[in-house]
Motif scaffolding. Structure first.
Motif, mmCIF file in Angstrom:
data_model
loop_
_atom_site.group_PDB
_atom_site.id
_atom_site.type_symbol
_atom_site.label_atom_id
_atom_site.label_comp_id
_atom_site.label_asym_id
_atom_site.label_seq_id
_atom_site.Cartn_x
_atom_site.Cartn_y
_atom_site.Cartn_z
ATOM 1 N N MET B 194 0.839 -1.193 0.000
ATOM 2 C CA MET B 194 0.000 0.000 0.000
ATOM 3 C C MET B 194 0.877 1.247 0.000
ATOM 4 O O MET B 194 2.074 1.170 0.224
ATOM 5 C CB MET B 194 -0.916 -0.004 1.221
ATOM 6 N N GLY B 195 0.258 2.410 -0.227
ATOM 7 C CA GLY B 195 0.984 3.668 -0.177
ATOM 8 C C GLY B 195 0.554 4.575 -1.309
ATOM 9 O O GLY B 195 0.299 4.105 -2.417
ATOM 10 N N THR B 196 0.464 5.867 -1.036
ATOM 11 C CA THR B 196 0.070 6.806 -2.091
ATOM 12 C C THR B 196 1.031 7.987 -2.198
ATOM 13 O O THR B 196 1.680 8.150 -3.221
ATOM 14 C CB THR B 196 -1.363 7.323 -1.866
ATOM 15 N N ALA B 197 1.172 8.765 -1.133
ATOM 16 C CA ALA B 197 1.989 9.970 -1.260
ATOM 17 C C ALA B 197 2.535 10.434 0.091
ATOM 18 O O ALA B 197 1.948 10.166 1.130
ATOM 19 C CB ALA B 197 1.177 11.103 -1.896
ATOM 20 N N ALA B 198 3.664 11.144 0.015
ATOM 21 C CA ALA B 198 4.305 11.731 1.190
ATOM 22 C C ALA B 198 4.117 13.252 1.160
ATOM 23 O O ALA B 198 3.610 13.808 0.186
ATOM 24 C CB ALA B 198 5.787 11.394 1.184
ATOM 25 N N PHE B 201 5.272 15.293 -1.892
ATOM 26 C CA PHE B 201 4.427 15.444 -3.087
ATOM 27 C C PHE B 201 3.599 16.720 -3.000
ATOM 28 O O PHE B 201 3.440 17.443 -3.971
ATOM 29 C CB PHE B 201 3.522 14.217 -3.256
ATOM 30 N N LEU B 204 5.972 19.739 -3.379
ATOM 31 C CA LEU B 204 6.484 19.898 -4.743
ATOM 32 C C LEU B 204 5.609 20.817 -5.575
ATOM 33 O O LEU B 204 6.088 21.524 -6.467
ATOM 34 C CB LEU B 204 6.539 18.510 -5.410
ATOM 35 N N HIS B 205 4.317 20.763 -5.303
ATOM 36 C CA HIS B 205 3.380 21.525 -6.120
ATOM 37 C C HIS B 205 3.249 22.959 -5.621
ATOM 38 O O HIS B 205 3.558 23.253 -4.468
ATOM 39 C CB HIS B 205 2.024 20.810 -6.140
ATOM 40 N N ALA B 214 -3.556 16.651 -8.646
ATOM 41 C CA ALA B 214 -2.671 15.745 -9.391
ATOM 42 C C ALA B 214 -2.887 14.300 -8.922
ATOM 43 O O ALA B 214 -2.942 13.365 -9.724
ATOM 44 C CB ALA B 214 -1.208 16.154 -9.197
ATOM 45 N N GLN B 215 -3.007 14.136 -7.614
ATOM 46 C CA GLN B 215 -3.154 12.776 -7.098
ATOM 47 C C GLN B 215 -4.510 12.176 -7.460
ATOM 48 O O GLN B 215 -4.598 11.003 -7.842
ATOM 49 C CB GLN B 215 -2.936 12.784 -5.582
ATOM 50 N N ASP B 217 -6.355 13.073 -10.008
ATOM 51 C CA ASP B 217 -6.333 12.809 -11.452
ATOM 52 C C ASP B 217 -5.655 11.471 -11.740
ATOM 53 O O ASP B 217 -6.067 10.722 -12.617
ATOM 54 C CB ASP B 217 -5.572 13.913 -12.196
ATOM 55 N N ALA B 218 -4.593 11.178 -10.978
ATOM 56 C CA ALA B 218 -3.822 9.963 -11.242
ATOM 57 C C ALA B 218 -4.525 8.713 -10.717
ATOM 58 O O ALA B 218 -4.515 7.668 -11.375
ATOM 59 C CB ALA B 218 -2.428 10.077 -10.634
ATOM 60 N N PHE B 219 -5.099 8.795 -9.535
ATOM 61 C CA PHE B 219 -5.578 7.571 -8.874
ATOM 62 C C PHE B 219 -7.078 7.546 -8.608
ATOM 63 O O PHE B 219 -7.588 6.580 -8.046
ATOM 64 C CB PHE B 219 -4.841 7.349 -7.557
#
Lengths: 444, 444
Positions: B194-198, B201, B204-205, B214-215, B217-219
């Protein structure tokens, strides 16, 4: 099963790359930093270790067909990300503290700059290596500092994972241990290995005397005989009767060591074995080693407490994005601001302020707001005779690592660096009791 | 660098073989046993883990040319011993507790019989694997037992050595964790990842909103958004505004969790995101998980405390010679008798006494004085309805291992065994406070 360092990674690093490729931010220039918010409770300094291992692992950080197939089959990332991973090879820059150096809260131990995607995937690997190896080195340094120059052997392989055992032996050697029991550590890192026999060897033979004779026949009188399988006094008597007064050493692995060591020394002397050394190996840590300061112990073997960081089995380092270029191509300093885990954004350089006697007085962290590369730091003596030692060195430049830090040679270099760093620490650093960090971290 | 499990060994094992070959005792039939003299302070039970990994490593325990050359060049052993090592392949028998089962002080967890030389060289490897993996599984079981059925994810890869990380994920899964962040653990052992973002992320934006978008949209909206980079309340508001009320989950990694979780739940509900789950991941251990019993937390992520054994980073197992044939070819029970580390000689078999309700009441260790193989143990219900569960199973016979215990299938089997063993434990086992072992070990 084939393993690559690239899969010793948390899934979220790849999903972040996936989302960032999709959102167009994956190639933003970034600087990440590894640091410890604080030292383990009561510790006065930490020792950086793992760097030499880490550089090798970063060089080998590649996604092969097996990894790409697994990621595809498990729908971890999408095809464009698989293509990106297939071509992955870190091509950025890494600066860091010299392996073996001391560190303090906020010290910017590792700085990684490159694109977001190429830096973020190294997070777990960097932290796994630094957190474990530095935990062991930091504990080892405390043990060495109270050993009064008597040699310490690392014997903890059986008390930590079978690969961590090798890393622990290396970290302990960097922090001043003399040798290890671990064969792979000897082969991979050039560390002297030691060891003769366990209780099972004595128990295997019909009598303790048979066992001692077998060992002396095999290795000569200079060997180390383990004398506490049955009764220590009788064991010592037998050991000297079998090996003669030229017996190299006895090992004691049980009992109240100050009492037992004193009695053993007196007995050995009375038997004429005045040059026979005494090695003790029973559940030692920095506190029990210190308690043997006045005891006739010639060498120590340390296991569990060493490889588990003596109460602090992970060094607590984190890996954080501290700066990146924004949509307008300008550098922006960033930091998490939430409760209890706030950190200082911006790229850093670091100096250790040394007074005229060469003693460390401050950890100076300078925070910049632009550009990715740490500025070279001033080194000039001031009017007071104080100097500032620059702490960051380049470890990898444009993906090419500095070979000096690798292998046995790099390990020796780290050991020398550690010896130099320990000489700089104020005397208060070596108090075992809980206290504050021995020098303050000052941000400029 | 090529590594073999055979070099993850303490030097003294090879020097013992060397001396025993010379003295003619190397081929004496022996039985070695791995056991724990005691549990970590205050613990009420332990969980056996590592067996499935260990069997693989024992099968691969071979000395190749590179190892033999190194041993020769470093004068570790003599030529006859090098020849013996060149031909080494364990050909004896190994019995052991089922992986995932509970254990207590003195439980004969692993029994190895064969010649002295072939058994003694496995000492370090057996202990490294069992001590680390069992430490993690024992901590994990405590966390699972207070989680009230809510899923736990293992996220500690960065807080232990990079290989131990994989072993830790496996041990946690055996003890009931639902998933891991570690990709290699997913691939090697079939554990859900499992895991998605830290936070990086989000940082960064250019805005938190950009990052969430962004997340998502991606997942998709079912992803987990990390809401505590800047301000949790604002983060939750943004998360729901970007993902909609179908947002899968939010993750909170900081703050006073009982307070924060309650506020987050209320806010999510007020925004209409009544099915959005709350995952917390901030420095959790069994105590903080228990403290969240009444909090609206749906899932936990656990790192440091899990992979470092929650205060007991090594399980304290030892590997001892307990019986061997003497010069007259008779079996002799042996044990060290020195102060504080005495143990019980003789080969053992082991039963767990269960009362009529199926609850464990005693760990029964039967000590025999002859023969190497554990006697099959009685299983019959008694008049009182009590039964005795036999605890030892064959893992390797004449050097051939039982394939059922390997890989992902063996890991699942161990997880099932653990669930069954936990159901047998008396309710007192699950008290977190320090106490005695929950059932006594009785020698017969």
């Amino acid at each position: 099963m084939t393993e690559t360092s690239a899969f010793r990674t948390d899934r979220y690093e790849l999903t972040m790359v996936d989302a960032a490729i999709q959102s167009g931010t994956a190639n933003r220039e970034c600087m990440f930093e590894a640091f410890a918010r604080r030292l383990p409770a009561g510790r006065r300094y930490g020792i950086v270790a793992g760097t030499g291992r880490l550089l090798d692992l970063i060089r080998d950080f590649r996604f092969g067909d097996a990894e790409l197939d697994w990621l595809r089959d498990n729908n971890v990332v999408r095809p464009p990300t698989l293509d990106w991973l297939a071509d992955y090879s870190f091509s950025g820059n890494i600066w860091g503290y010299r392996e073996g150096d001391a560190y303090f809260p906020g010290s910017p131990l590792i700085q990684v700059d490159g694109t977001f995607a190429e830096c973020v995937v190294l997070e777990t690997l960097i932290l796994s290596v630094l957190n474990y190896d530095s935990a062991v080195a930091s504990a080892a340094a405390r043990m060495v500092s109270v050993s009064l120059g008597r040699p310490l052997a690392e014997m903890g392989s059986r008390r930590t994972g079978e690969h961590s055992a090798v890393a622990a032996a290396r970290a302990a050697y960097i922090a001043g241990f003399a040798s290890t029991s671990n064969l792979e550590a000897g082969r991979s890192w050039g560390i002297p290995t030691m060891g003769t026999a366990a209780h099972s060897f004595t128990l295997l033979h019909d009598t303790e005397e048979d066992a001692f004779r077998a060992q002396v026949d095999a290795f000569g009188a200079s060997t180390t005989l383990l004398v506490d399988t049955y009764n220590i006094e009788r064991g010592i008597e037998l050991a000297v009767s079998v090996a003669g007064t030229g017996l190299g050493s006895i090992r004691i692995d049980s009992g109240d060591l100050p009492t037992v060591a004193a009695a053993a020394r007196a007995q050995l002397d009375s038997l004429g074995a005045v040059n026979t050394q005494i090695t003790v190996t029973s559940d030692l840590d920095e506190y029990s080693i210190a308690a043997l300061s006045a005891s006739p112990v010639d060498a120590f073997g340390v296991g569990t407490s060493l490889v588990t960081g003596s109460g602090a089995p992970a060094a607590g380092m984190v890996y954080k994005l501290v700066a990146h270029k924004n949509a307008a191509d300008e550098w922006v300093s960033v930091a998490k601001t939430a409760a209890s885990k706030a950190s200082v954004g911006g790229r850093k350089s670091a100096l250790r302020l040394l007074d005229a006697s060469g003693t460390a007085r401050e950890e100076i962290v300078m925070v910049a707001t632009d550009g990715p590369a740490p500025a070279p730091a001033a080194h000039e003596p001031s009017v007071s005779g104080a100097t500032e030692r620059s702490l960051l060195v380049p470890l990898m430049e444009a993906g090419v690592l500095d070979e000096r830090y690798l292998g046995a040679a790099g390990t020796r270099l780290a050991r020398e660096q550690n010896a130099a760093a320990m000489r700089e620490l104020p005397i208060d650093a070596f108090r075992l009791g809980r206290g504050d960090t021995v020098i303050p971290t000052v941000y400029r």
